[in-house]
Design a protein around this motif. Structure first.
Motif, PDB file in Angstrom:
ATOM      1  N   ILE A   1      -0.622   7.145  11.711  1.00 21.32           N
ATOM      2  CA  ILE A   1       0.389   6.555  11.127  1.00 21.32           C
ATOM      3  C   ILE A   1       1.270   5.783  11.867  1.00 21.32           C
ATOM      4  CG2 ILE A   1       0.415   8.298   9.214  1.00 21.32           C
ATOM      5  CD1 ILE A   1       3.206   9.274  10.428  1.00 21.32           C
ATOM      6  N   LYS A   2       2.018   4.692  11.384  1.00 20.02           N
ATOM      7  CA  LYS A   2       3.018   4.107  12.080  1.00 20.02           C
ATOM      8  C   LYS A   2       4.196   4.833  12.106  1.00 20.02           C
ATOM      9  CE  LYS A   2       4.318   1.616   8.010  1.00 20.02           C
ATOM     10  NZ  LYS A   2       4.717   0.184   7.337  1.00 20.02           N
ATOM     11  N   LYS A   3       4.990   4.974  13.323  1.00 15.63           N
ATOM     12  CA  LYS A   3       5.967   5.924  13.762  1.00 15.63           C
ATOM     13  C   LYS A   3       7.004   5.619  12.874  1.00 15.63           C
ATOM     14  CE  LYS A   3       8.312   3.281  17.652  1.00 15.63           C
ATOM     15  NZ  LYS A   3       8.324   3.157  18.830  1.00 15.63           N
TER      16      LYS A   3
ATOM     17  N   LEU B   1       8.085   8.239  10.165  1.00 16.55           N
ATOM     18  CA  LEU B   1       8.743   9.550  10.476  1.00 16.55           C
ATOM     19  C   LEU B   1      10.416   9.448  10.386  1.00 16.55           C
ATOM     20  CD1 LEU B   1       6.663  10.932  13.581  1.00 16.55           C
ATOM     21  CD2 LEU B   1       6.292  11.278  11.239  1.00 16.55           C
TER      22      LEU B   1
ATOM     23  N   ALA C   1       7.151  15.050  10.542  1.00 14.79           N
ATOM     24  CA  ALA C   1       6.678  15.280  11.694  1.00 14.79           C
ATOM     25  C   ALA C   1       6.275  16.748  12.256  1.00 14.79           C
ATOM     26  CB  ALA C   1       7.945  14.906  12.565  1.00 14.79           C
TER      27      ALA C   1
ATOM     28  N   ALA D   1       1.657   9.504  15.429  1.00 13.72           N
ATOM     29  CA  ALA D   1       2.619   8.398  15.133  1.00 13.72           C
ATOM     30  C   ALA D   1       2.577   7.491  16.161  1.00 13.72           C
ATOM     31  CB  ALA D   1       3.626   8.690  14.926  1.00 13.72           C
TER      32      ALA D   1
END
Length: 245
Positions: free
Chosen positions: A99-101, A104, A114, A120
Protein backbone atom coordinates in the motif's frame (compact mmCIF):
# COMPACT_ATOMS: atom_id res chain seq x y z
CA UNK A 1 -32.92 6.29 -4.68
CA UNK A 2 -29.46 5.01 -5.64
CA UNK A 3 -27.91 8.31 -4.53
CA UNK A 4 -29.41 7.84 -1.06
CA UNK A 5 -28.09 4.27 -0.91
CA UNK A 6 -24.58 5.41 -1.83
CA UNK A 7 -24.66 8.15 0.83
CA UNK A 8 -25.85 5.63 3.42
CA UNK A 9 -23.16 3.19 2.35
CA UNK A 10 -20.36 5.71 2.82
CA UNK A 11 -21.74 6.89 6.14
CA UNK A 12 -21.82 3.33 7.48
CA UNK A 13 -18.44 2.46 6.00
CA UNK A 14 -16.76 5.55 7.46
CA UNK A 15 -18.40 5.12 10.85
CA UNK A 16 -17.47 1.45 11.03
CA UNK A 17 -13.84 2.18 10.07
CA UNK A 18 -13.53 4.78 12.83
CA UNK A 19 -15.25 2.71 15.53
CA UNK A 20 -13.54 -0.54 14.56
CA UNK A 21 -10.15 1.14 14.25
CA UNK A 22 -10.45 2.74 17.68
CA UNK A 23 -11.50 -0.56 19.24
CA UNK A 24 -8.61 -2.41 17.60
CA UNK A 25 -6.09 0.17 18.82
CA UNK A 26 -7.08 -0.84 22.33
CA UNK A 27 -7.26 -4.61 21.79
CA UNK A 28 -4.92 -5.58 18.94
CA UNK A 29 -1.52 -4.62 20.42
CA UNK A 30 -1.94 -7.43 22.95
CA UNK A 31 -2.77 -10.10 20.35
CA UNK A 32 -0.46 -12.31 18.23
CA UNK A 33 -0.24 -11.41 14.55
CA UNK A 34 -2.75 -13.98 13.19
CA UNK A 35 -5.47 -12.64 15.48
CA UNK A 36 -4.51 -9.03 14.75
CA UNK A 37 -4.85 -9.63 11.01
CA UNK A 38 -8.10 -11.54 11.42
CA UNK A 39 -9.74 -8.88 13.57
CA UNK A 40 -8.32 -5.67 12.09
CA UNK A 41 -8.36 -6.49 8.38
CA UNK A 42 -10.25 -9.67 7.55
CA UNK A 43 -13.34 -9.09 9.67
CA UNK A 44 -13.73 -5.42 8.74
CA UNK A 45 -13.18 -6.10 5.02
CA UNK A 46 -15.88 -8.79 5.14
CA UNK A 47 -18.20 -6.22 6.67
CA UNK A 48 -17.31 -3.72 3.93
CA UNK A 49 -18.12 -6.30 1.23
CA UNK A 50 -21.39 -7.10 3.04
CA UNK A 51 -22.32 -3.41 3.04
CA UNK A 52 -21.46 -3.15 -0.64
CA UNK A 53 -23.73 -6.07 -1.46
CA UNK A 54 -26.73 -5.17 0.69
CA UNK A 55 -26.69 -1.37 0.45
CA UNK A 56 -25.60 -0.65 -3.13
CA UNK A 57 -26.30 -4.05 -4.70
CA UNK A 58 -22.82 -5.08 -5.86
CA UNK A 59 -22.78 -8.88 -5.78
CA UNK A 60 -19.94 -11.19 -6.79
CA UNK A 61 -18.98 -14.62 -8.03
CA UNK A 62 -15.58 -16.28 -7.94
CA UNK A 63 -14.18 -18.85 -10.35
CA UNK A 64 -10.88 -20.69 -10.12
CA UNK A 65 -10.58 -21.19 -6.36
CA UNK A 66 -9.16 -24.62 -7.14
CA UNK A 67 -6.12 -22.87 -8.64
CA UNK A 68 -5.00 -21.49 -5.27
CA UNK A 69 -1.88 -23.41 -4.18
CA UNK A 70 -1.44 -24.74 -0.66
CA UNK A 71 1.63 -22.60 -0.04
CA UNK A 72 1.33 -18.80 0.21
CA UNK A 73 2.60 -16.75 -2.69
CA UNK A 74 2.25 -13.44 -4.50
CA UNK A 75 -1.15 -12.42 -5.85
CA UNK A 76 -0.96 -10.20 -8.94
CA UNK A 77 -4.36 -8.63 -9.55
CA UNK A 78 -5.62 -5.92 -11.86
CA UNK A 79 -6.77 -2.78 -10.07
CA UNK A 80 -9.99 -0.99 -11.04
CA UNK A 81 -11.64 0.09 -7.79
CA UNK A 82 -11.60 -0.08 -4.01
CA UNK A 83 -13.86 -3.15 -3.95
CA UNK A 84 -11.12 -5.67 -4.75
CA UNK A 85 -8.91 -4.35 -1.95
CA UNK A 86 -11.67 -5.40 0.46
CA UNK A 87 -12.71 -8.63 -1.21
CA UNK A 88 -9.35 -10.27 -1.90
CA UNK A 89 -8.55 -10.17 1.80
CA UNK A 90 -11.05 -12.96 2.37
CA UNK A 91 -9.84 -15.11 -0.55
CA UNK A 92 -6.12 -15.11 0.29
CA UNK A 93 -5.63 -15.18 4.04
CA UNK A 94 -3.62 -14.28 6.06
CA UNK A 95 -2.44 -11.57 3.76
CA UNK A 96 -0.32 -8.46 3.70
CA UNK A 97 -0.87 -5.78 1.09
CA UNK A 98 1.48 -3.44 -0.70
CA UNK A 99 0.00 0.00 0.00
CA UNK A 100 0.97 3.65 -0.19
CA UNK A 101 2.15 4.79 3.23
CA UNK A 102 -0.33 7.69 3.31
CA UNK A 103 -3.13 5.21 4.08
CA UNK A 104 -1.59 4.58 7.49
CA UNK A 105 -2.20 8.23 8.40
CA UNK A 106 -6.00 7.84 8.23
CA UNK A 107 -7.23 8.42 11.81
CA UNK A 108 -8.07 5.32 13.83
CA UNK A 109 -8.42 2.72 11.06
CA UNK A 110 -5.12 3.60 9.38
CA UNK A 111 -3.37 3.54 12.75
CA UNK A 112 -4.92 0.16 13.54
CA UNK A 113 -4.12 -1.12 10.05
CA UNK A 114 -0.44 -0.52 10.77
CA UNK A 115 -0.67 -3.24 13.44
CA UNK A 116 -1.54 -5.75 10.69
CA UNK A 117 1.92 -5.22 9.17
CA UNK A 118 1.15 -4.05 5.62
CA UNK A 119 4.06 -3.18 3.33
CA UNK A 120 3.72 0.59 3.17
CA UNK A 121 5.83 2.28 0.51
CA UNK A 122 6.64 5.78 -0.66
CA UNK A 123 5.59 5.86 -4.31
CA UNK A 124 7.74 8.92 -4.97
CA UNK A 125 10.88 6.84 -4.34
CA UNK A 126 10.68 3.84 -6.66
CA UNK A 127 14.14 2.43 -5.85
CA UNK A 128 13.63 2.40 -2.08
CA UNK A 129 10.11 1.02 -2.57
CA UNK A 130 11.45 -1.97 -4.50
CA UNK A 131 14.05 -2.64 -1.81
CA UNK A 132 11.39 -2.43 0.88
CA UNK A 133 9.07 -4.77 -1.03
CA UNK A 134 11.88 -7.28 -1.50
CA UNK A 135 12.95 -7.28 2.14
CA UNK A 136 9.58 -7.11 3.88
CA UNK A 137 7.90 -9.31 1.26
CA UNK A 138 10.48 -12.05 1.68
CA UNK A 139 9.97 -11.98 5.45
CA UNK A 140 6.19 -12.22 5.12
CA UNK A 141 6.36 -15.13 2.67
CA UNK A 142 8.71 -17.00 5.01
CA UNK A 143 6.11 -16.54 7.75
CA UNK A 144 3.38 -18.12 5.59
CA UNK A 145 1.63 -14.87 4.67
CA UNK A 146 0.18 -14.10 1.23
CA UNK A 147 1.23 -10.87 -0.47
CA UNK A 148 -1.22 -8.91 -2.61
CA UNK A 149 0.31 -6.65 -5.25
CA UNK A 150 -1.51 -4.47 -7.78
CA UNK A 151 1.27 -4.33 -10.38
CA UNK A 152 -0.44 -1.63 -12.45
CA UNK A 153 0.44 0.74 -9.61
CA UNK A 154 -2.86 2.61 -9.74
CA UNK A 155 -6.50 2.03 -10.60
CA UNK A 156 -7.18 1.55 -14.30
CA UNK A 157 -10.44 2.11 -16.16
CA UNK A 158 -12.30 -0.98 -17.46
CA UNK A 159 -11.39 -1.69 -21.07
CA UNK A 160 -7.79 -0.56 -20.73
CA UNK A 161 -5.06 -3.22 -20.93
CA UNK A 162 -3.33 -4.38 -17.78
CA UNK A 163 0.33 -3.35 -17.84
CA UNK A 164 2.26 -4.93 -15.01
CA UNK A 165 5.41 -3.60 -13.38
CA UNK A 166 7.86 -6.32 -12.39
CA UNK A 167 8.10 -5.74 -8.63
CA UNK A 168 5.66 -8.48 -7.66
CA UNK A 169 7.16 -10.98 -10.10
CA UNK A 170 10.66 -10.15 -8.85
CA UNK A 171 9.56 -10.76 -5.26
CA UNK A 172 8.08 -14.15 -6.19
CA UNK A 173 11.15 -15.20 -8.15
CA UNK A 174 13.56 -14.13 -5.41
CA UNK A 175 11.69 -16.35 -2.95
CA UNK A 176 10.68 -19.10 -5.41
CA UNK A 177 7.06 -18.45 -4.43
CA UNK A 178 4.09 -19.11 -6.72
CA UNK A 179 2.37 -16.23 -8.48
CA UNK A 180 -1.43 -16.30 -8.65
CA UNK A 181 -2.94 -13.99 -11.31
CA UNK A 182 -6.38 -12.52 -10.59
CA UNK A 183 -8.72 -10.65 -12.94
CA UNK A 184 -12.02 -8.93 -12.17
CA UNK A 185 -14.40 -6.30 -13.50
CA UNK A 186 -15.17 -4.42 -10.27
CA UNK A 187 -14.58 -1.07 -11.94
CA UNK A 188 -17.78 -1.48 -13.94
CA UNK A 189 -19.80 -1.19 -10.72
CA UNK A 190 -17.48 0.74 -8.40
CA UNK A 191 -15.88 3.34 -10.72
CA UNK A 192 -12.36 4.62 -10.31
CA UNK A 193 -13.48 8.25 -10.00
CA UNK A 194 -16.33 9.75 -8.01
CA UNK A 195 -18.66 8.29 -5.42
CA UNK A 196 -21.14 6.70 -7.80
CA UNK A 197 -21.99 2.99 -7.65
CA UNK A 198 -23.95 0.71 -9.97
CA UNK A 199 -25.69 -2.51 -8.90
CA UNK A 200 -24.43 -5.64 -10.62
CA UNK A 201 -22.27 -8.72 -10.26
CA UNK A 202 -18.49 -8.57 -10.07
CA UNK A 203 -16.79 -11.61 -11.55
CA UNK A 204 -13.46 -12.55 -9.98
CA UNK A 205 -11.30 -15.03 -11.91
CA UNK A 206 -8.35 -16.77 -10.26
CA UNK A 207 -5.80 -18.16 -12.70
CA UNK A 208 -3.46 -21.15 -12.47
CA UNK A 209 -0.43 -20.60 -10.28
CA UNK A 210 2.78 -19.64 -12.06
CA UNK A 211 5.94 -21.15 -10.57
CA UNK A 212 9.24 -19.28 -11.09
CA UNK A 213 12.16 -21.18 -12.61
CA UNK A 214 14.73 -19.05 -10.79
CA UNK A 215 15.58 -15.61 -9.41
CA UNK A 216 17.31 -14.37 -12.57
CA UNK A 217 16.04 -11.42 -14.69
CA UNK A 218 14.85 -13.70 -17.49
CA UNK A 219 12.64 -15.65 -15.08
CA UNK A 220 11.22 -12.42 -13.67
CA UNK A 221 10.31 -11.16 -17.14
CA UNK A 222 8.70 -14.48 -18.04
CA UNK A 223 6.63 -14.75 -14.86
CA UNK A 224 5.45 -11.16 -15.22
CA UNK A 225 4.59 -11.70 -18.88
CA UNK A 226 2.59 -14.84 -18.13
CA UNK A 227 0.62 -13.15 -15.35
CA UNK A 228 -0.07 -10.03 -17.43
CA UNK A 229 -1.18 -12.06 -20.46
CA UNK A 230 -3.48 -14.25 -18.38
CA UNK A 231 -5.14 -11.24 -16.77
CA UNK A 232 -5.68 -9.50 -20.11
CA UNK A 233 -7.17 -12.63 -21.65
CA UNK A 234 -9.44 -13.04 -18.62
CA UNK A 235 -10.58 -9.42 -18.88
CA UNK A 236 -11.51 -10.01 -22.52
CA UNK A 237 -13.60 -13.01 -21.49
CA UNK A 238 -15.36 -10.82 -18.90
CA UNK A 239 -16.46 -8.42 -21.61
CA UNK A 240 -13.93 -5.71 -20.75
CA UNK A 241 -11.73 -6.17 -23.81
CA UNK A 242 -8.22 -4.82 -23.94
CA UNK A 243 -7.74 -1.79 -26.15
CA UNK A 244 -4.39 -3.11 -27.30
CA UNK A 245 -4.09 -3.36 -31.12
Amino acid sequence: MMFARVVLFYLLLSASAGIWGLLMLVIAPFLPYPWRYYLIVNRWCRFAVWLTRHIVGIRYEVTGRENIPNQPGVVLANHQSTWETFFLQQVFSPQTTLIKKELLYVPFFGWAFALARPIAIDRSNARDSLKQLSKAGGERLAEGIWILVFPEGTRVLPGQPAKFSRGGAALACANMAPVVPVAHNAGEFWPKAGWGKRPGKVTVMIGPAIYPKGPDPRSIVEVNRQAENWVNQALESLGTPSTQP
